[in-house]
Design an enzyme around this catalytic site. Structure first.
Site, PDB file in Angstrom:
ATOM      1  N   ASP A   6       0.982  -1.069   0.014  1.00 26.40           N
ATOM      2  CA  ASP A   6       0.083   0.100  -0.090  1.00 26.40           C
ATOM      3  C   ASP A   6       1.043   1.260  -0.073  1.00 26.40           C
ATOM      4  O   ASP A   6       1.526   1.719   1.044  1.00 26.40           O
ATOM      5  CB  ASP A   6      -0.821  -0.008   1.066  1.00 26.40           C
ATOM      6  CG  ASP A   6      -1.616   1.115   1.400  1.00 26.40           C
ATOM      7  OD1 ASP A   6      -1.378   2.012   0.559  1.00 26.40           O
ATOM      8  OD2 ASP A   6      -2.334   1.332   2.583  1.00 26.40           O
ATOM      9  N   LYS A  68       2.709  11.571  -3.557  1.00 23.79           N
ATOM     10  CA  LYS A  68       2.027  10.878  -4.146  1.00 23.79           C
ATOM     11  C   LYS A  68       0.985  11.634  -4.866  1.00 23.79           C
ATOM     12  O   LYS A  68       0.629  11.404  -5.964  1.00 23.79           O
ATOM     13  CB  LYS A  68       1.084   9.914  -3.170  1.00 23.79           C
ATOM     14  CG  LYS A  68       0.144   8.884  -3.670  1.00 23.79           C
ATOM     15  CD  LYS A  68      -0.450   8.096  -2.841  1.00 23.79           C
ATOM     16  CE  LYS A  68      -1.540   7.391  -3.361  1.00 23.79           C
ATOM     17  NZ  LYS A  68      -1.994   6.208  -2.318  1.00 23.79           N
ATOM     18  N   GLU A 145      -7.417   0.566  -4.372  1.00 22.06           N
ATOM     19  CA  GLU A 145      -7.161   0.598  -3.211  1.00 22.06           C
ATOM     20  C   GLU A 145      -8.425  -0.143  -2.592  1.00 22.06           C
ATOM     21  O   GLU A 145      -8.608  -0.992  -1.607  1.00 22.06           O
ATOM     22  CB  GLU A 145      -6.771   2.173  -2.412  1.00 22.06           C
ATOM     23  CG  GLU A 145      -5.369   2.127  -2.547  1.00 22.06           C
ATOM     24  CD  GLU A 145      -4.877   3.744  -2.201  1.00 22.06           C
ATOM     25  OE1 GLU A 145      -5.864   4.307  -1.823  1.00 22.06           O
ATOM     26  OE2 GLU A 145      -3.916   4.057  -2.741  1.00 22.06           O
ATOM     27  N   ASP A 168     -13.137   5.439   1.796  1.00 18.17           N
ATOM     28  CA  ASP A 168     -11.766   5.197   1.908  1.00 18.17           C
ATOM     29  C   ASP A 168     -11.086   6.887   2.247  1.00 18.17           C
ATOM     30  O   ASP A 168     -10.936   7.398   1.081  1.00 18.17           O
ATOM     31  CB  ASP A 168     -10.942   4.619   0.717  1.00 18.17           C
ATOM     32  CG  ASP A 168      -9.413   4.455   0.835  1.00 18.17           C
ATOM     33  OD1 ASP A 168      -8.892   5.087   2.001  1.00 18.17           O
ATOM     34  OD2 ASP A 168      -8.820   3.877   0.065  1.00 18.17           O
TER      35      ASP A 168
END
Ligand code: AMP
Length: 584
Positions: A6, A68, A145, A168
């Site tokens: 992850d 990211k 994800e 999420d």
């Protein structure tokens, strides 16, 4: 061995599938969460993870976090005249995780399943694969994800027939997915998200409000007093986490250089205040929820369970909003920080044909609409630049769909097929993926037909085939995630330049972390304690210099005790290893 990774905005984790199920792999500090932070210390040595995170507090200009968010862009950060892209920084984190996993497992790790937010476009996905390659990993699959989270829950709770909604909220991103579970089969029905909404925005909001109360503006402080902001954000982060488990918390307000002087002001914030301050962020999360439900053709009352993913879902305001919308408490049987990595490990097991997960099947969806550019006739004029969708967003993959286009002019023998991804009517607002030429169209009147077929597979490989219907001649173009961006030579160069970065041996990582943590604490302490800490640090540094193991151990213990006594910034942080996820 294939591992699951992850690669998160704020933290990254690595896991593998064992006989008993997916398991997280601890790093050399014994922790599961490795901060996605990279820094170069004053000696030009590379720091990754917790050590870099500590260093960032005192030297924000020498560290990079949250990179990211810039995947898929050419954005560069410069430290000591050395420029880093988001791909390279991600590669450094991945390389660290790979090495930690190899050390822990005692075997080499050649490939990995890496997770990305569901709404990552092709460029962002390609960049993630590149980062893996630079880190020396073969990327076995890129998985969304929320899909990974559903896999982790699916494996634990197999005999169920239910509609799941994965909520999420990570450090920097928000994702919603709707998943149909029928025993071992998980079908992703739809996904939607927001690239710029995450826990960090809550931290930024607290910082902005606190600064506002002092007559300061966040952006100005960020530019003019980066040390103050960096320290304040750390305080806000701690306060935010404390407010997840209590009604009132406080923070210390640092001075311009980021120091806490003896008379540093303490500011109290309560839950109600925090809720008010951040209500605009909670509101922004509603839109992707509606979009995901709409795309799946569902009403909110049809959702059986809401699964929480991402550390930021620990905030009570999020849970309250979910209860408001769905009328039920969300599921949090698996730690929300860990569930994605665990699911990635399950996916790694599926690819590896591991017998423990053999029965499971998961189908995913195309995250964006895919199509071609067309020209339209309008009031006697030809206008190009229109997008014709062929595979619609949230179509289950693998999928193959075709559409027919026609030539516009008499005796037109060629047609250009330009491939795009996105949701806009005009192609200039969508993402260009590639193009090819269809030739040998028989001369004749306008309106010759060409069939364009898009085939999109589970690995994200898009095959586009155009067939001239009259002659049946076919032309083909394959858009793979490997076709764009860096060439093999550029990757090799990047690998070499990464290898040139000076790095401490792994055995020293705990010492280095303690050094950076102590240095950060030093700048926070009043004078008396500072002197004491300085002496202890000196002893520890000397012992390291002398490479005397016994001496190092002795000084380390003393220093650690001292730091633990004074460093209260660690309290209330989540301790994933001791957490009882069911009842927090
Ligand atoms: P992730 O990308 O999933 O690691 O999410 C990390 C985000 O979750 C960061 O923005 C953290 O500040 C946030 N977070 C972690 N623990 C808590 C907590 N107890 N309360 C509020 N936010 C948290």
């Amino acid at each position: 061995m294939i591992v699951g990774i992850d690669l998160g905005t704020t933290h990254s984790l690595v896991a593998c599938l064992k006989e008993t199920g997916p398991e997280l792999i601890p790093n050399s500090l014994g922790e599961y969460l490795t901060p996605s932070v990279v820094g170069l210390d004053n000696a030009g040595e590379l720091l990754v993870g917790r050590t870099a995170q500590e260093f960032m507090v005192t030297a924000p200009e020498r560290c990079v976090s949250m990179f990211k968010r810039q995947m898929g862009t050419e954005w560069k950060w410069t430290i000591d005249n050395k420029a880093f892209t988001a791909v390279e920084l991600s590669a450094l984190v991945l390389k660290t995780l790979k090495e930690e996993a190899e050390q822990y497992l005692g075997e080499s790790v050649e490939s990995a399943v890496i997770t990305v937010p569901a709404y990552f476009n092709e460029h962002q996905r390609t960049d993630t694969i590149r980062a893996g390659e630079i880190a020396g990993l073969k990327v076995a699959r890129i998985v969304n994800e929320p899909t990974a989270a559903a896999l982790a829950y699916g494996l634990r709770e197999q005999d169920q027939e239910r509609l799941l909604l994965v909520y999420d909220l990570g450090g920097g991103t928000f994702d919603v997915s709707i998943v149909d579970q029928l025993d071992d089969v998980l079908e992703i029905r739809s996904s939607a998200g927001e690239t710029f909404l995450g826990g960090e925005d809550f931290t930024s909001t607290i910082a902005a409000r606190v600064l506002e109360s002092k007559g300061m503006v966040y952006e100005h402080v960020e530019m003019k007093e980066p040390e103050r902001l960096s320290r304040l954000r750390r305080e806000c982060e701690r306060l935010k986490r404390q407010l997840s488990s209590r009604d009132v918390a406080s923070l210390r307000f640092p001075d311009a250089r980021g120091h806490f002087l003896d008379d540093a002001e303490t500011i109290e914030v309560n839950r109600e205040q925090f809720k008010k301050w951040t209500s605009h962020l909670i509101g922004r999360a509603d839109l992707p929820l509606r979009k995901a439900l709409g795309d799946a053709g569902l009403k909110r009352s049809e959702v059986d369970e809401v699964i929480l993913v991402g550390g930021a879902t620990r905030m009570p305001t999020i849970v309250e909003r979910i209860v408001e919308i769905f009328g039920k408490e969300p599921l949090r049987r698996i730690n929300p920080d860990e569930v994605v990595a665990l699911g990635a490990a399950v996916q790694a097991g599926l690819i590896d044909r591991n017998e423990h997960v053999e029965e499971m099947v998961v189908t995913d969806v195309a995250p964006f609409t895919l199509g071609v550019e067309t020209t339209r006739e309008m009031a006697g004029e030809y206008r190009s630049g229109y997008f014709m969708p062929i595979i619609n967003r949230n179509t289950t993959i693998p999928v193959s769909r075709a559409q027919t286009v026609q030539t516009l002019h008499p005796n037109q023998t060629e047609v250009k097929v330009a491939i795009y991804q996105g949701e806009h009517r005009k192609t200039d607002q969508n993402l260009f993926l590639g193009e090819f030429q269809v030739k040998n169209i028989p001369r004749g009147p306008a309106g010759q037909e060409i069939e364009i077929r898009f085939t999109y597979d589970l690995n994200g490989v898009l095959e586009v085939e155009a067939m001239v219907l009259e002659t049946k001649e076919k032309f083909q173009h394959v858009v793979t995630r490997y076709a764009r961006g860096m060439s093999q030579r550029q990757i090799d160069d990047a690998i070499r330049s990464m290898e040139n970065l000076k790095k401490h041996p792994r055995e020293e990582s705990a010492n280095r972390y303690l050094l950076k943590r102590s240095e950060r604490l030093y700048s926070e302490l009043p004078w008396g304690e500072r002197e004491q800490l300085d002496l202890m640090l000196k002893g520890f540094e000397e012992a390291i210099e002398l490479q005397d193991e016994e001496l190092i151990a002795r000084h380390r213990e003393a220093l650690e005790n001292f730091v633990n006594l004074f460093d209260f910034s660690e309290e209330d942080d989540n301790d994933p290893q001791s957490e009882q996820t069911d009842d927090w």
